[in-house]
Design a protein around this motif. Sequence first.
Motif, PDB file in Angstrom:
ATOM      1  N   LYS A 147       0.829  -1.198   0.000  1.00  0.00           N
ATOM      2  CA  LYS A 147       0.000   0.000   0.000  1.00  0.00           C
ATOM      3  C   LYS A 147       0.866   1.250   0.000  1.00  0.00           C
ATOM      4  O   LYS A 147       0.623   2.198  -0.745  1.00  0.00           O
ATOM      5  N   VAL A 148       1.912   1.247   0.841  1.00  0.00           N
ATOM      6  CA  VAL A 148       2.808   2.395   0.897  1.00  0.00           C
ATOM      7  C   VAL A 148       3.542   2.568  -0.418  1.00  0.00           C
ATOM      8  O   VAL A 148       3.733   3.683  -0.907  1.00  0.00           O
ATOM      9  N   SER A 149       3.977   1.456  -1.054  1.00  0.00           N
ATOM     10  CA  SER A 149       4.688   1.536  -2.318  1.00  0.00           C
ATOM     11  C   SER A 149       3.825   2.168  -3.393  1.00  0.00           C
ATOM     12  O   SER A 149       4.289   2.978  -4.199  1.00  0.00           O
ATOM     13  N   ALA A 150       2.533   1.796  -3.420  1.00  0.00           N
ATOM     14  CA  ALA A 150       1.626   2.369  -4.409  1.00  0.00           C
ATOM     15  C   ALA A 150       1.470   3.865  -4.199  1.00  0.00           C
ATOM     16  O   ALA A 150       1.455   4.653  -5.153  1.00  0.00           O
ATOM     17  N   ILE A 151       1.352   4.271  -2.929  1.00  0.00           N
ATOM     18  CA  ILE A 151       1.217   5.694  -2.623  1.00  0.00           C
ATOM     19  C   ILE A 151       2.484   6.446  -2.991  1.00  0.00           C
ATOM     20  O   ILE A 151       2.454   7.541  -3.557  1.00  0.00           O
ATOM     21  N   THR A 152       3.641   5.840  -2.688  1.00  0.00           N
ATOM     22  CA  THR A 152       4.918   6.469  -3.008  1.00  0.00           C
ATOM     23  C   THR A 152       5.076   6.652  -4.507  1.00  0.00           C
ATOM     24  O   THR A 152       5.553   7.682  -4.979  1.00  0.00           O
ATOM     25  N   LEU A 153       4.680   5.640  -5.297  1.00  0.00           N
ATOM     26  CA  LEU A 153       4.776   5.728  -6.748  1.00  0.00           C
ATOM     27  C   LEU A 153       3.894   6.852  -7.274  1.00  0.00           C
ATOM     28  O   LEU A 153       4.315   7.653  -8.109  1.00  0.00           O
ATOM     29  N   ALA A 154       2.665   6.925  -6.764  1.00  0.00           N
ATOM     30  CA  ALA A 154       1.760   7.987  -7.214  1.00  0.00           C
ATOM     31  C   ALA A 154       2.316   9.357  -6.868  1.00  0.00           C
ATOM     32  O   ALA A 154       2.219  10.300  -7.666  1.00  0.00           O
ATOM     33  N   ALA A 155       2.913   9.463  -5.696  1.00  0.00           N
ATOM     34  CA  ALA A 155       3.485  10.748  -5.286  1.00  0.00           C
ATOM     35  C   ALA A 155       4.657  11.135  -6.171  1.00  0.00           C
ATOM     36  O   ALA A 155       4.853  12.299  -6.504  1.00  0.00           O
ATOM     37  N   SER A 156       5.454  10.157  -6.571  1.00  0.00           N
ATOM     38  CA  SER A 156       6.630  10.452  -7.379  1.00  0.00           C
ATOM     39  C   SER A 156       6.263  10.970  -8.753  1.00  0.00           C
ATOM     40  O   SER A 156       6.982  11.761  -9.354  1.00  0.00           O
ATOM     41  N   GLU A 192      10.115  20.528  -0.644  1.00  0.00           N
ATOM     42  CA  GLU A 192      11.370  19.812  -0.472  1.00  0.00           C
ATOM     43  C   GLU A 192      11.178  18.415   0.085  1.00  0.00           C
ATOM     44  O   GLU A 192      11.983  17.523  -0.172  1.00  0.00           O
ATOM     45  N   VAL A 193      10.129  18.225   0.863  1.00  0.00           N
ATOM     46  CA  VAL A 193       9.926  16.938   1.524  1.00  0.00           C
ATOM     47  C   VAL A 193       8.435  16.701   1.748  1.00  0.00           C
ATOM     48  O   VAL A 193       7.685  17.637   2.005  1.00  0.00           O
ATOM     49  N   THR A 194       8.014  15.457   1.593  1.00  0.00           N
ATOM     50  CA  THR A 194       6.648  15.056   1.897  1.00  0.00           C
ATOM     51  C   THR A 194       6.662  14.110   3.081  1.00  0.00           C
ATOM     52  O   THR A 194       7.371  13.095   3.052  1.00  0.00           O
ATOM     53  N   LEU A 195       5.916  14.441   4.109  1.00  0.00           N
ATOM     54  CA  LEU A 195       5.802  13.605   5.299  1.00  0.00           C
ATOM     55  C   LEU A 195       4.430  12.957   5.316  1.00  0.00           C
ATOM     56  O   LEU A 195       3.411  13.634   5.149  1.00  0.00           O
ATOM     57  N   ARG A 196       4.399  11.655   5.523  1.00  0.00           N
ATOM     58  CA  ARG A 196       3.140  10.925   5.554  1.00  0.00           C
ATOM     59  C   ARG A 196       2.774  10.610   7.001  1.00  0.00           C
ATOM     60  O   ARG A 196       3.508   9.917   7.693  1.00  0.00           O
ATOM     61  N   LEU A 197       1.629  11.136   7.422  1.00  0.00           N
ATOM     62  CA  LEU A 197       1.165  11.024   8.801  1.00  0.00           C
ATOM     63  C   LEU A 197      -0.093  10.162   8.818  1.00  0.00           C
ATOM     64  O   LEU A 197      -1.087  10.488   8.174  1.00  0.00           O
ATOM     65  N   GLY A 198      -0.059   9.085   9.582  1.00  0.00           N
ATOM     66  CA  GLY A 198      -1.228   8.230   9.740  1.00  0.00           C
ATOM     67  C   GLY A 198      -1.730   8.251  11.176  1.00  0.00           C
ATOM     68  O   GLY A 198      -0.939   8.317  12.114  1.00  0.00           O
ATOM     69  N   PRO A 215      -6.120   9.392   7.688  1.00  0.00           N
ATOM     70  CA  PRO A 215      -6.922   9.095   8.881  1.00  0.00           C
ATOM     71  C   PRO A 215      -7.460   7.670   8.880  1.00  0.00           C
ATOM     72  O   PRO A 215      -7.356   6.941   7.883  1.00  0.00           O
ATOM     73  N   GLY A 216      -8.026   7.276  10.014  1.00  0.00           N
ATOM     74  CA  GLY A 216      -8.773   6.027  10.088  1.00  0.00           C
ATOM     75  C   GLY A 216      -7.980   4.763   9.861  1.00  0.00           C
ATOM     76  O   GLY A 216      -8.546   3.742   9.481  1.00  0.00           O
ATOM     77  N   GLY A 217      -6.664   4.806  10.061  1.00  0.00           N
ATOM     78  CA  GLY A 217      -5.862   3.601   9.847  1.00  0.00           C
ATOM     79  C   GLY A 217      -5.805   3.171   8.398  1.00  0.00           C
ATOM     80  O   GLY A 217      -5.579   1.989   8.110  1.00  0.00           O
ATOM     81  N   THR A 218      -5.987   4.095   7.445  1.00  0.00           N
ATOM     82  CA  THR A 218      -6.008   3.731   6.030  1.00  0.00           C
ATOM     83  C   THR A 218      -4.637   3.342   5.505  1.00  0.00           C
ATOM     84  O   THR A 218      -4.539   2.588   4.535  1.00  0.00           O
ATOM     85  N   LEU A 219      -3.583   3.858   6.111  1.00  0.00           N
ATOM     86  CA  LEU A 219      -2.233   3.524   5.669  1.00  0.00           C
ATOM     87  C   LEU A 219      -1.655   2.358   6.454  1.00  0.00           C
ATOM     88  O   LEU A 219      -1.068   1.442   5.883  1.00  0.00           O
ATOM     89  N   VAL A 220      -1.842   2.391   7.769  1.00  0.00           N
ATOM     90  CA  VAL A 220      -1.363   1.331   8.661  1.00  0.00           C
ATOM     91  C   VAL A 220      -2.410   1.154   9.761  1.00  0.00           C
ATOM     92  O   VAL A 220      -2.897   2.145  10.304  1.00  0.00           O
ATOM     93  N   PRO A 221      -2.788  -0.078  10.123  1.00  0.00           N
ATOM     94  CA  PRO A 221      -3.776  -0.292  11.185  1.00  0.00           C
ATOM     95  C   PRO A 221      -3.338   0.350  12.501  1.00  0.00           C
ATOM     96  O   PRO A 221      -2.139   0.453  12.781  1.00  0.00           O
ATOM     97  N   PRO A 222      -4.290   0.773  13.340  1.00  0.00           N
ATOM     98  CA  PRO A 222      -3.952   1.479  14.577  1.00  0.00           C
ATOM     99  C   PRO A 222      -2.953   0.758  15.476  1.00  0.00           C
ATOM    100  O   PRO A 222      -2.065   1.401  16.042  1.00  0.00           O
ATOM    101  N   THR A 223      -3.080  -0.560  15.599  1.00  0.00           N
ATOM    102  CA  THR A 223      -2.189  -1.279  16.509  1.00  0.00           C
ATOM    103  C   THR A 223      -0.754  -1.373  15.995  1.00  0.00           C
ATOM    104  O   THR A 223       0.140  -1.748  16.746  1.00  0.00           O
ATOM    105  N   GLU A 224      -0.523  -1.020  14.733  1.00  0.00           N
ATOM    106  CA  GLU A 224       0.809  -1.123  14.144  1.00  0.00           C
ATOM    107  C   GLU A 224       1.459   0.223  13.874  1.00  0.00           C
ATOM    108  O   GLU A 224       2.587   0.288  13.365  1.00  0.00           O
ATOM    109  N   GLN A 225       0.774   1.317  14.210  1.00  0.00           N
ATOM    110  CA  GLN A 225       1.236   2.618  13.755  1.00  0.00           C
ATOM    111  C   GLN A 225       2.541   3.066  14.402  1.00  0.00           C
ATOM    112  O   GLN A 225       3.400   3.647  13.733  1.00  0.00           O
ATOM    113  N   TYR A 226       2.711   2.806  15.697  1.00  0.00           N
ATOM    114  CA  TYR A 226       3.981   3.205  16.312  1.00  0.00           C
ATOM    115  C   TYR A 226       5.136   2.419  15.704  1.00  0.00           C
ATOM    116  O   TYR A 226       6.173   3.002  15.341  1.00  0.00           O
ATOM    117  N   SER A 227       4.979   1.113  15.554  1.00  0.00           N
ATOM    118  CA  SER A 227       6.042   0.297  14.970  1.00  0.00           C
ATOM    119  C   SER A 227       6.313   0.702  13.526  1.00  0.00           C
ATOM    120  O   SER A 227       7.455   0.651  13.066  1.00  0.00           O
TER     121      SER A 227
END
Length: 370
Positions: free
Chosen positions: A36-45, A55-61, A96-108
């Motif tokens: 999922k992250v790879s697809a988003i990164t490709l679209a951003a590129s 200069e930089v894009t930060l992805r916040l989930g 938002p809503g854990g769309t990039l990474v589920p809530p229980t995995e976000q810190y890791s």
Amino acid sequence: MDTSARTYPQSAVSSRLDLFTHNNNEDTIMMSVLKKVSAITLAASLTAGVASAQEVTLRLGHLWPAVSGNHLQLMQVWADKVEADSNGRIAVEVYPGGTLVPPTEQYSAVSNRIMDITATVQGYSANRFPLTQIVELPGVSDSGKQGACILQSLYDEGHLDREYTDTKPLFMFTHGPGMFHVRGKDIRTPEDLRGMRIRRPTTVVGNILEQLGAQPVGMPAPESYTAMQRGVIDGVALPWEGTIAFRLAELVESHTSIGGMYTLAFIVTMNQDVYDRLSPANKAVIDANSGMDWAITGGEVFDRLDEAGIADAQAKGRTIIEIEGGVDNPAWAPAINAAREQYLNDLEGRNLPAREVYQRALELRNSCAA
């Protein structure tokens, strides 16, 4: 130009947490996240050249729904402020809503550089932040603003340093008083809770529920609606805010507040390597949008959303029960005090300075008045 946040190596895979415990499906889950992250990164590129000043894009989930006040009044506001303060050099994409990474995995995910920044619950990573979670204990805080001040102060004073060696904490905060929201019956005494299946956010709250005779069921808040709708749980432990943010107002029938029972700890934190590779000017922007002022803002947002939750319940005529004396009520105090002592004793048995941190938290109550 900063490019630190544009690369997400597939070797950076965090451990899967299933209701706060590790399971054996981590490779499958995290490979799905990486795709999922790879697809988003490709679209951003493909569109990176649109904003030449960037200069930089930060992805916040984060875990809250896109329509929630937590997203609209806190996390999106923070993202917009960082972009404005950097004059467009920093773009912040909010998921938002854990769309990039589920809530229980976000810190890791942030620790392992799968995401750049997260706003998450420390207690979703079981046993990782035991001293931080002391702020969740009964009697420590009476509001989101007060809890945020206490928690951020504990961190600023160095009491929690050992728990944050793998990310760059930006600010911490708490929600307002946690309470019970149930269907099918009213909760007026501890006996009313016996045998009820209540969603608990963390092990700290789970210990309180066990002492009161309930059956704690661990799950992230976004899963509560479906679980209650299907009869998996009878109720939830959440602040008033959660009844609206997670649509639980559609299901619950009765609310019971035991003043001071618990408040939940949250963190907004950043991957350390991503931060380190920012330009000095961009680091200064992140630093200026960190610390106590934003911690207090987070607590105040929760307090305002609690007021909206109360007003909604009153308007719909649902039962609202206030336990006189809160955690000091004679009927409730023995079990609640036992849960507190059990947690502190467990940490002391692990050679952690639990009572020292707990006493400092209580001292901060006055300077961090609600």
